[in-house]
Scaffold this active site. Structure first.
Site, PDB file in Angstrom:
ATOM      1  N   CYS A  38       0.836  -1.212   0.000  1.00 50.80           N
ATOM      2  CA  CYS A  38       0.000   0.000   0.000  1.00 50.80           C
ATOM      3  C   CYS A  38       0.868   1.258   0.000  1.00 50.80           C
ATOM      4  O   CYS A  38       1.530   1.566   0.994  1.00 50.80           O
ATOM      5  CB  CYS A  38      -0.906  -0.044   1.224  1.00 50.80           C
ATOM      6  SG  CYS A  38      -1.756   1.494   1.597  1.00 50.80           S
ATOM      7  N   CYS A  42       0.037   3.806   2.708  1.00 57.76           N
ATOM      8  CA  CYS A  42       0.513   3.320   4.011  1.00 57.76           C
ATOM      9  C   CYS A  42       1.975   3.694   4.223  1.00 57.76           C
ATOM     10  O   CYS A  42       2.383   4.042   5.328  1.00 57.76           O
ATOM     11  CB  CYS A  42       0.352   1.802   4.107  1.00 57.76           C
ATOM     12  SG  CYS A  42      -1.359   1.232   4.009  1.00 57.76           S
TER      13      CYS A  42
END
Length: 140
Positions: free
Chosen positions: A64, A67
């Site tokens: 991600c 993230c």
């Protein structure tokens, strides 16, 4: 060759270069949880670790990109405060937790108070915005 065709070719080459550079940058990125203050939670230890007090729990995945963007902010929060626990949950390895808390987008940060969800932050936010949410839960 026409000017239009040359322009299109230049744009395509530029996009390929950008994508390649970003791919290798993300591939070689530092670990997401590199603060010693962050607890790594999983299906087994989650309930015991969050049952008392306030916890900021970051649900993330290694693939991600957002993230990885928010990770330094979460690390800084963990390193500069001691009033609440900061933890991370890898959703790839702990799908039961993600399902239990209905985490559909990552990063998602849950603010838990005595084991119960008291707040939710979805997406990339500033340190100030995250702390404001946590402080609001702590004050209630």
């Amino acid at each position: 060759m026409s000017v239009t065709l040359i322009l299109i070719l230049v744009v395509v080459v530029a996009l390929v270069v950008l994508i390649t550079v970003n791919y290798f940058r993300m591939k070689n990125a530092k670990p997401v949880a590199n603060s010693k203050q962050i607890k790594v939670l999983n299906n087994k230890n989650f309930k015991a670790a969050t049952k008392r007090g306030v916890a900021l729990v970051d649900f993330w995945a290694p693939w991600c990109a957002p993230c990885k963007i928010i990770a330094p902010v979460v690390n800084e929060i963990a390193d500069t405060q001691n009033e609440f626990m900061v933890a991370k949950v890898n959703v790839d390895h702990n799908q039961q937790l993600a399902q239990k808390f209905k985490v559909r987008n990552i990063p998602t940060m849950l603010i838990l108070k005595d084991g119960k969800e008291a707040g939710r932050i979805v997406g990339v936010k500033t340190k100030k915005a995250i702390l404001k949410e946590v402080e609001s839960v702590m004050a209630s």
